[in-house]
Design an enzyme around this catalytic site. Structure first.
Site, PDB file in Angstrom:
ATOM      1  N   TYR A  78      37.012  38.406  49.802  1.00 64.62           N
ATOM      2  CA  TYR A  78      37.218  38.543  48.358  1.00 64.62           C
ATOM      3  C   TYR A  78      38.271  37.553  47.861  1.00 64.62           C
ATOM      4  O   TYR A  78      38.072  36.871  46.843  1.00 64.62           O
ATOM      5  CB  TYR A  78      37.632  39.982  48.053  1.00 64.62           C
ATOM      6  N   GLU A  94      38.317  47.982  37.581  1.00 64.71           N
ATOM      7  CA  GLU A  94      39.775  48.075  37.520  1.00 64.71           C
ATOM      8  C   GLU A  94      40.187  49.434  36.964  1.00 64.71           C
ATOM      9  O   GLU A  94      41.185  50.012  37.383  1.00 64.71           O
ATOM     10  CB  GLU A  94      40.359  46.950  36.675  1.00 64.71           C
ATOM     11  N   TRP A 121      42.630  48.785  45.567  1.00 66.07           N
ATOM     12  CA  TRP A 121      41.469  47.974  45.231  1.00 66.07           C
ATOM     13  C   TRP A 121      40.507  47.902  46.415  1.00 66.07           C
ATOM     14  O   TRP A 121      39.293  47.819  46.241  1.00 66.07           O
ATOM     15  CB  TRP A 121      41.894  46.570  44.795  1.00 66.07           C
TER      16      TRP A 121
END
Length: 213
Positions: A30, A52, A60
């Site tokens: 990522y 988010e 995350w």
């Protein structure tokens, strides 16, 4: 004793990365391929700001590992489709163990899809709207280091964007959430100085054609 500045790590592959981006294989991919790369695709922008919101109170990494499940559950984050979701869809999503089963965040995503449709009608695209909030150079730090990142979970630009989104009826879009979105979607380059990705992201941003309404 490490010879690296704070906030950096050297991976087993010898590549120096932002420390968070070198902690797991999921994060490495990522961090190296997505985070900070300028994005103009409306579905990906909508996906990220919604995810988010789901991430609030969680890591995350948790969301990233469930991202494909979220995409399947929310029609690939096609906001024209999600805007039509009804109560049966909400119950389906609340029962979906593959995502975060938070009724408030699910309802927020549906609400935000409706607001996204309004935004597209006004600006032509979500991208044209969001890129209006790219911060000017004089609001950016001269050096992006770990201390700067740690000390600034929000910025004047993220506060402006958060306020405007809330005024337009969006939810789960506080200034910290919005700044994480801006970092990820390339509205800023917050790869730390010394990270192998920083120069590549800066080059992409320099060549990126900003969408306009």
């Amino acid at each position: 004793m490490s010879d690296l500045a704070a906030g950096l790590v050297r991976g087993d592959d010898g590549v120096i990365r932002c420390a968070w981006g070198g902690s797991t294989p999921d994060y490495i991919s990522y961090h190296d391929r997505e985070w900070g790369r300028p994005m103009a695709d409306d579905h990906r922008l909508f996906e990220k700001i919604c995810l988010e919101g789901f991430q609030s109170g969680l890591s995350w990494l948790t969301i990233l590992r469930k991202r494909e499940n979220f995409r399947a559950a929310f029609a690939g984050f096609d906001f024209a489709v999600v805007a039509q979701f009804g109560e049966a869809d909400v119950e389906r999503l609340v029962a979906d163990a593959g995502i975060i089963r938070h009724r408030g965040k699910i309802n927020s995503t549906i609400n935000n899809a409706k607001r996204a449709m309004e935004m597209k009608a006004e600006f032509g695209s979500l991208a044209a709207y969001f890129w209006r909030f790219e911060p000017p150079a004089d609001e950016r730090p001269q050096v992006v280091d770990w201390e700067t990142i740690r000390a600034n979970p929000t910025t004047p630009a993220s506060i402006r964007l958060s306020k405007d989104l809330k005024k337009r009826g969006w939810t789960f879009v506080g200034p910290t959430t919005v700044y994480a979105f801006m970092q990820a979607m390339g509205l800023v380059n917050d790869h730390i100085e010394g990270c192998a990705c920083r120069a590549a992201v800066e080059k992409e941003r320099a060549g990126f054609k900003r969408p306009v309404a």
